[in-house]
Enzyme design. Structure first.
Site, PDB file in Angstrom:
ATOM      1  N   ARG A 105      -7.290  -8.990   4.163  1.00 11.67           N
ATOM      2  CA  ARG A 105      -5.973  -8.964   4.876  1.00 11.67           C
ATOM      3  C   ARG A 105      -6.180  -9.196   6.216  1.00 11.67           C
ATOM      4  O   ARG A 105      -7.067  -8.927   7.156  1.00 11.67           O
ATOM      5  CB  ARG A 105      -5.651  -7.434   4.874  1.00 11.67           C
ATOM      6  CG  ARG A 105      -4.273  -7.256   5.493  1.00 11.67           C
ATOM      7  CD  ARG A 105      -3.925  -5.773   5.570  1.00 11.67           C
ATOM      8  NE  ARG A 105      -2.589  -5.720   6.058  1.00 11.67           N
ATOM      9  CZ  ARG A 105      -1.763  -4.658   5.924  1.00 11.67           C
ATOM     10  NH1 ARG A 105      -2.572  -3.510   5.640  1.00 11.67           N
ATOM     11  NH2 ARG A 105      -0.590  -4.509   6.481  1.00 11.67           N
ATOM     12  N   ASN A 160      -9.243  -4.477   3.527  1.00  8.77           N
ATOM     13  CA  ASN A 160      -8.270  -4.252   4.526  1.00  8.77           C
ATOM     14  C   ASN A 160      -8.701  -3.665   5.671  1.00  8.77           C
ATOM     15  O   ASN A 160      -9.067  -2.324   5.703  1.00  8.77           O
ATOM     16  CB  ASN A 160      -7.177  -3.575   3.792  1.00  8.77           C
ATOM     17  CG  ASN A 160      -5.798  -3.254   4.655  1.00  8.77           C
ATOM     18  OD1 ASN A 160      -5.955  -3.403   5.688  1.00  8.77           O
ATOM     19  ND2 ASN A 160      -5.030  -2.771   4.072  1.00  8.77           N
ATOM     20  N   GLU A 174      -0.701  -3.672  -1.248  1.00  5.03           N
ATOM     21  CA  GLU A 174      -0.917  -5.054  -0.595  1.00  5.03           C
ATOM     22  C   GLU A 174      -2.336  -5.365  -1.141  1.00  5.03           C
ATOM     23  O   GLU A 174      -2.653  -6.755  -1.197  1.00  5.03           O
ATOM     24  CB  GLU A 174      -1.374  -4.618   0.912  1.00  5.03           C
ATOM     25  CG  GLU A 174       0.350  -4.282   1.382  1.00  5.03           C
ATOM     26  CD  GLU A 174       0.038  -3.446   2.729  1.00  5.03           C
ATOM     27  OE1 GLU A 174      -0.532  -2.199   2.373  1.00  5.03           O
ATOM     28  OE2 GLU A 174       0.906  -3.295   3.396  1.00  5.03           O
ATOM     29  N   ARG A 198       3.323   4.168  17.216  1.00  2.00           N
ATOM     30  CA  ARG A 198       3.998   2.776  18.074  1.00  2.00           C
ATOM     31  C   ARG A 198       5.431   2.967  18.508  1.00  2.00           C
ATOM     32  O   ARG A 198       6.203   3.767  17.581  1.00  2.00           O
ATOM     33  CB  ARG A 198       3.738   1.420  17.132  1.00  2.00           C
ATOM     34  CG  ARG A 198       2.032   1.200  17.379  1.00  2.00           C
ATOM     35  CD  ARG A 198       2.142   0.020  16.398  1.00  2.00           C
ATOM     36  NE  ARG A 198       1.346   0.326  15.202  1.00  2.00           N
ATOM     37  CZ  ARG A 198       1.178  -0.303  14.100  1.00  2.00           C
ATOM     38  NH1 ARG A 198       1.921  -1.543  14.003  1.00  2.00           N
ATOM     39  NH2 ARG A 198       0.672  -0.034  13.020  1.00  2.00           N
ATOM     40  N   HIS A 255       3.565  -7.187   7.814  1.00  2.00           N
ATOM     41  CA  HIS A 255       3.945  -6.435   6.700  1.00  2.00           C
ATOM     42  C   HIS A 255       3.849  -7.105   5.508  1.00  2.00           C
ATOM     43  O   HIS A 255       4.666  -6.942   4.474  1.00  2.00           O
ATOM     44  CB  HIS A 255       4.757  -5.300   6.775  1.00  2.00           C
ATOM     45  CG  HIS A 255       4.302  -4.183   7.402  1.00  2.00           C
ATOM     46  ND1 HIS A 255       5.345  -3.535   8.382  1.00  2.00           N
ATOM     47  CD2 HIS A 255       3.259  -3.198   7.559  1.00  2.00           C
ATOM     48  CE1 HIS A 255       4.666  -2.475   8.983  1.00  2.00           C
ATOM     49  NE2 HIS A 255       3.508  -2.557   8.459  1.00  2.00           N
TER      50      HIS A 255
END
Ligand code: ADP
Length: 380
Positions: free
Chosen positions: A83, A8, A366, A231, A171
């Site tokens: 990912r 990832n 994940e 962000r 996501h």
């Protein structure tokens, strides 16, 4: 027995996990390389970080390979799962990363300029380090691919939609994991209407009905929707026009929106929620107020998308750990069936609701979603 590695890759970090391949993979080791650049550090879960010197993604993957040799005990890594932030219009499921697919993913770099190049650099590095392994890509956009048109389009001239200027949503691996946990442990709720709040360094919310994404707060890029660590979240496009008219360059605007905004920008103290919750500076309080306010607004929007709510799931570092944020998000939301059990919430129990709709706290994973996809590809 064969082993599966998941990678990832972020802008300056590379998280990894090694699994024994099975339909429900068993994790053997995990860790991360941080600070990719002049003085990178590798740490295995449970161990102290150690410096590995200057490292790009290739050097980092080699260091991971070396660090895992003991755990591998001579077995082959047969599959590496990656990912990949953007799968564009084409990829709605995990895919073998052939040269043809990689060329398609490279063409998507302009859609995710800060994430996609790192993801693809990790693929190239893994191809070099594990030449015999199959490389499988898993996409953050895939979970949202079945969105209805109204949630997929912007009201721009039609040609931009055709070019791929769409609300992709991100996501997805986290949402996929949570949807799987609901199916296993809360089957009735899994058939209903759920808002999943992924609140980590990046943050978004997803409206899920019968296990499928119907809407997301993130859109074309990973900037839209909720404010995040650094962000901005939702922004009037007129602000960008104003900044351009002021003479800010593309690079300056990009840097500000991705790296200097959100909780960091508003507080001018930190992007770390723990620090903001402890701070007595009024700017920290205002940053948290803004964060909670935007989540609450989106909760209303998501409930409208779903025609009501049967449950809410909190996940990600903030969603899983910050009890005061969860409490403030659902405060006064009885009208949506959301009422908190204060003691369960303070203890971060799995089920923290006391109203008609469930409120759950579920740790996301994940990497496991990626490992399952690789194991399935190896077994096929
Ligand atoms: P990433 O998106 O990088 O995987 P995480 O999901 O780990 O990030 O989330 C990181 C965020 O979680 C940080 O803002 C951190 O402050 C926050 N966090 C972690 N633990 C706690 C806690 N106990 N209380 C409040 N915030 C927390």
């Amino acid at each position: 027995m064969s082993a599966v590695l998941t990678l990832n890759a972020g802008s300056s970090s590379l998280k990894f996990a090694l699994y024994r391949a099975a339909s429900e993979p068993e994790v053997l080791r995990s860790g991360q390389v941080e600070n990719i650049g002049p003085v990178a550090r590798l740490s295995l879960r449970g161990g102290a970080p150690r410096e590995i010197g200057p490292a790009d993604h290739v050097v980092a993957v080699r260091a991971i390979f070396t660090a895992l040799e003991g755990a591998l005990k001579g077995q082959q890594v047969e599959g590496v799962g990656h990912r990949i932030v953007h799968g564009g219009k084409a990829f709605g499921a995990p895919v073998e990363l052939t040269e043809e697919v990689l060329a398609q993913l490279e063409a998507l770099i302009p859609l995710a300029p800060l994430h996609q190049p790192n993801n693809l650099a990790a693929v190239r590095a893994a191809q070099a380090a594990f030449p015999d392994a199959r490389q499988i890509g898993c996409f953050d956009t895939a979970f949202h691919r079945g969105h209805p048109f109204v949630n997929d389009a912007f009201a721009l001239p039609r040609r931009f939609y055709d070019q791929g200027v769409r609300r992709y949503g991100f996501h997805g691996l986290s949402y996929d994991y949570i949807a799987g946990v609901l199916k296993r442990d809360w089957p009735e709720l899994a058939q209903g209407r759920v808002v999943i709040c992924h609140l980590g360094n990046g943050a978004s919310m997803c409206a899920v009905a019968q296990g499928r994404s119907r809407g997301s707060t993130m859109g074309f890029s990973a900037l839209d929707g909720l404010p995040m660590g650094t962000r901005c979240g939702q922004l009037d496009p007129g602000v960008l026009l104003y900044l351009m008219a002021q003479g800010m360059t593309h690079a300056q605007i990009e840097h500000m929106l991705y790296s200097e905004s959100g909780l960091m920008g508003l507080s001018q103290i930190s992007n770390d929620m723990r620090m903001l919750l402890q701070s007595e500076d009024p700017r920290a309080a205002e940053a948290i107020d803004y964060y909670v306010f935007r989540i609450r607004r989106e909760m209303g929007a998501m409930a409208a998308v779903l025609n009501g709510l049967d449950g809410v799931v909190f996940t990600g570092g903030i969603g899983e750990n910050a009890a005061p944020i969860r409490a403030r998000v659902v405060e006064g939301m009885d009208f949506l069936g959301l009422r908190l059990d204060a003691d369960a919430n303070a203890a971060s129990a799995v089920s923290v609701g006391a109203g008609a709709a469930k409120i759950l706290v579920i740790k996301t994973d994940e990497e496991r979603v990626i490992a399952r996809a690789v194991a399935a590809a190896l077994a096929a």
